[in-house]
Write an enzyme that holds these catalytic residues in place. Structure first.
Site, short mmCIF file in Angstrom:
data_model
loop_
_atom_site.label_atom_id
_atom_site.label_comp_id
_atom_site.label_asym_id
_atom_site.label_seq_id
_atom_site.Cartn_x
_atom_site.Cartn_y
_atom_site.Cartn_z
N CYS A 2 8.56 -4.69 10.62
CA CYS A 2 8.76 -6.07 11.07
C CYS A 2 8.68 -6.14 12.60
O CYS A 2 9.07 -5.20 13.29
CB CYS A 2 10.08 -6.67 10.63
N ARG A 27 3.68 -1.26 13.93
CA ARG A 27 4.98 -1.03 13.30
C ARG A 27 4.91 -1.13 11.79
O ARG A 27 5.81 -0.69 11.10
CB ARG A 27 6.01 -2.03 13.83
N TRP A 73 7.52 -6.82 6.98
CA TRP A 73 7.34 -5.68 6.09
C TRP A 73 8.36 -5.93 4.99
O TRP A 73 9.57 -5.85 5.21
CB TRP A 73 7.66 -4.39 6.85
N ASN A 99 14.34 -9.76 11.67
CA ASN A 99 14.08 -8.37 11.28
C ASN A 99 15.40 -7.80 10.81
O ASN A 99 16.43 -8.03 11.46
CB ASN A 99 13.65 -7.52 12.49
N GLY A 100 15.36 -6.98 9.76
CA GLY A 100 16.58 -6.34 9.30
C GLY A 100 16.89 -6.72 7.86
O GLY A 100 16.07 -7.32 7.16
N GLU A 473 3.96 19.43 7.69
CA GLU A 473 3.46 18.35 8.54
C GLU A 473 2.00 18.02 8.20
O GLU A 473 1.61 16.86 8.12
CB GLU A 473 3.62 18.73 10.02
N LYS A 477 0.62 14.38 6.95
CA LYS A 477 -0.46 13.66 7.65
C LYS A 477 -1.55 13.27 6.67
O LYS A 477 -2.01 12.14 6.66
CB LYS A 477 -1.08 14.57 8.70
N GLU A 480 -0.32 10.56 3.97
CA GLU A 480 0.06 9.22 4.42
C GLU A 480 -1.13 8.38 4.86
O GLU A 480 -1.09 7.16 4.77
CB GLU A 480 1.13 9.26 5.51
N HIS A 496 5.93 30.22 -8.65
CA HIS A 496 7.18 29.94 -9.36
C HIS A 496 7.13 28.58 -10.05
O HIS A 496 8.16 27.98 -10.32
CB HIS A 496 8.37 30.05 -8.41
N LYS A 591 5.86 1.95 11.39
CA LYS A 591 5.97 2.93 12.47
C LYS A 591 7.43 3.19 12.82
O LYS A 591 7.85 4.31 13.06
CB LYS A 591 5.22 2.40 13.70
#
Ligand code: F6R
Length: 596
Positions: A2, A27, A73, A99-100, A473, A477, A480, A496, A591
């Site tokens: 947001c 974001r 968002w 926002n929130g 990582e 990457k 996503e 395993h 973000k």
């Protein structure tokens, strides 16, 4: 996650707000909207989708000098036009963006608003309806907003316009970022400085539970109880050009290629006049005095934290533990007698990290934040801050901030106590140079992505020891931004259970930068190959073999995984590009994750 922009001044607001919202696109969002106050009327336009879609629908003939905008968002209610912000009160007197998350939304609806007809499924609409209700009961607007704030539990950054007041923009904040920008004959509001930097570089930080009254000439800050706060603005050292893509097709590529520069910049920021490493003695003393470092982080920053733990234990012989912030809060490990909590966070706003910070501060423990954003919440609230100096990171997928975090962690560990005599600056310079040479091999990474990742449904990264953390990582990457289901695995763990997933042509990418595990990982490669996997090897020159696909020049073993990040970031980039994905703004992601 947001974004809010608000403006009051002398220019027509539409373009200012839209351009500000575009700066906040990174974001993450799924709908956007704008409200403009003109001739005591409020014009609202909102749309599902991108800001480009919103632009198409805006009535160009509407002009006004006060306005608010929002990128949403979705949390409460599906992403559609009705649930997009701004939201209006029943009489349309008040218009608000938020926002929130309001946690007691249901309780507030029942207690105060049982007669109100709601237009949307959002928690936000409760706020604007409550303000109107208190005003209808006779309260002044300011008081009605503060009374509403005192009844909300949860997080909010609010920008509010009142159709009966052409001279004021109202705002409020709790646990969600909001900055006010000071201009000449205008003032602004936004979720972060990037949305305002083309207009001003003078900002006011806003604390939790503060309320703002903004006119074109003045920014007045009050506590929730109505007491005036005297605060000086600070000057941000962001350059407007840092937020541009320049000649690059995507921010992600720009940010990948900035990594050698970021390492050098960090070395210059953390060195003294003689060129030796330099970090505040207060910070070093607090770390030396603690009996264990607890590194708290999420996502990519968590992966950087895993490498950081190795630095503290192997270079400084200081015990360290790394914990995912959202896990810590509900399942706290046994804490030692003299802990130090280290928050690793690019944005400095991640709500899960902040929840831990608040908790450990209540418990009286020392705190240090490593962040890229000066003045961010986690930076303001911790005892100490170390900045990452990576410059604004716009692509949702973190690249240069990861490198910056590992670089600062290496310098910090060596300054706390360099038990192994590693020359960190010399080794980091080498890494920066190796990264530059790796960046020249773009075409090769593109071909490999085409061969291995274009059509696949899933993929595995395998590695051991330090390489395992890099694999975590690398997998994040790739998944996503390309949406290929990818896992990072400790190479020895595959057999395993997970090896059952290997079938004909499943890509398995092995990372081998550590000499002591070279042969073990290579035997894991044989195991998966025997089951049909299509394997790729990224290795360090001194332990490389003829058929390895990518060879990285030799570096110190503790830092070599840092160099090897370049090819894996590029593989993710090209896989996403070839599969037609939105590289800088992957679906469902934000973000700055400002809700828990
Ligand atoms: C992935 C990514 C995220 C962030 C995570 C924490 O590319 O960027 O996993 O690392 O959301 O964010 P910060 O570092 O801002 O706390």
């Amino acid at each position: 996650m947001c974004g809010i922009v608000g403006y009051i001044g002398f220019e027509d607001v539409k373009e200012i707000i839209l351009q500000g919202l575009e700066k906040l696109e990174y974001r993450g969002y799924d709908s956007a909207g704008i409200a403009v106050l003109h001739d005591n009327e409020v014009y609202v336009c909102k749309e599902k989708g991108r800001i480009a879609d919103l632009r198409q629908h805006i009535d160009k003939s509407v002009t006004g000098n006060i306005g608010i905008g929002h990128t949403r968002w979705a949390t409460h209610g599906t992403p559609n036009q009705i649930n997009s912000h701004p939201h209006q009160s029943s009489s349309k007197r008040f218009t608000l963006v938020h926002n929130g998350i309001i946690e007691n939304e249901e309780e507030l609806r029942q207690k105060y608003l049982s007669d109100t007809e709601f237009q949307s499924d959002t928690d936000t609409e409760v706020i604007v309806q409550l303000i109107e209700k208190f005003v209808n009961e006779g309260e002044e607007v300011e008081l009605a907003i503060r009374h509403t704030m005192s009844r909300l539990s949860g997080s909010y950054a609010l920008a509010i316009i009142d159709k009966q007041d052409m001279n004021t923009l109202y705002a409020a904040k709790n646990k969600t970022p909001l900055l006010a920008g000071k201009g000449e004959g205008f003032n602004m509001l936004a979720s972060d400085a990037m949305a305002m930097i083309n207009h001003t570089n003078l900002f006011y930080e806003i604390e939790d539970k503060e309320f703002l009254k903004i006119t074109k000439d003045d920014i007045e800050i009050y506590t929730i109880y109505g007491n005036k706060v005297n605060r000086q603005p600070y000057k941000a050292d962001i350059d407007a050009s840092d937020t541009e893509k320049g000649p690059y097709a995507h921010y992600m590529m720009k940010e990948i290629e900035e990594q050698p520069f970021v390492i050098r910049k960090i070395m210059s920021e953390y060195s003294n006049k003689c060129g030796n490493m330099n970090i505040s003695t207060e910070i070093l003393q607090d770390i030396r005095n603690c009996d264990k470092i607890y590194i708290i982080a999420c996502g990519t920053s968590y992966h950087a934290g895993l490498v950081g733990k190795q630095f503290f234990e192997k270079i400084a012989h200081k015990p360290a533990e790394v914990i995912i912030a959202s896990e810590f809060i509900y399942n706290m490990p046994l804490i030692t007698e003299k802990p130090l909590f280290m928050f690793v966070t690019q944005s400095g706003e991640t709500a899960d990290c902040r929840a831990v910070l608040v908790k450990v501060k209540e418990m009286g423990y020392k705190t240090l934040t490593l962040t890229n954003v000066k003045g961010s919440t986690l930076s303001r609230e911790a005892d100490h801050t170390l900045l990452l100096y990576a410059g604004p990171e716009i692509a949702v997928a973190s690249t240069k901030a990861y490198t910056a975090q590992i670089t600062v962690l290496a310098i910090l560990a060596a300054m706390v106590d360099n038990k192994i005599g590693i020359d960190v600056f010399k080794e980091l310079s080498k890494i920066a140079y190796i990264m530059e040479t790796l960046c020249n091999d773009r075409e090769k990474y593109k071909k490999l992505a085409e061969e291995y990742l274009l059509k696949t449904r899933n993929c595995f990264y395998i590695g051991r020891s330090m390489d395992y953390f890099l694999c975590l990582e690398a997998a994040l990457k790739l998944k996503e931004i390309s949406y290929i289901q990818t896992e990072g695995f400790a190479a020895g763990e595959l057999k395993h259970g997970t090896i059952a997933l290997i079938e004909k042509d499943t890509p398995v990418i092995a990372v081998i930068t550590q000499e002591n595990i070279n042969l073990n990982t290579r035997s894991n490669i044989k195991e998966v190959k025997a089951r049909g996997a299509k394997t790729m090897v990224i290795s360090m020159r001194r332990i490389s073999q003829e058929k390895d696909n990518i060879v990285v020049d030799d570096a110190h073993e503790l830092l070599s995984p840092l160099a090897a990040i370049i090819p894996v970031q590029y593989l993710a980039y090209y896989a996403a590009l070839l599969r037609g994905c939105d590289i800088d703004k992957p679906r469902n992601l934000a973000k700055s994750v400002t809700v828990e």
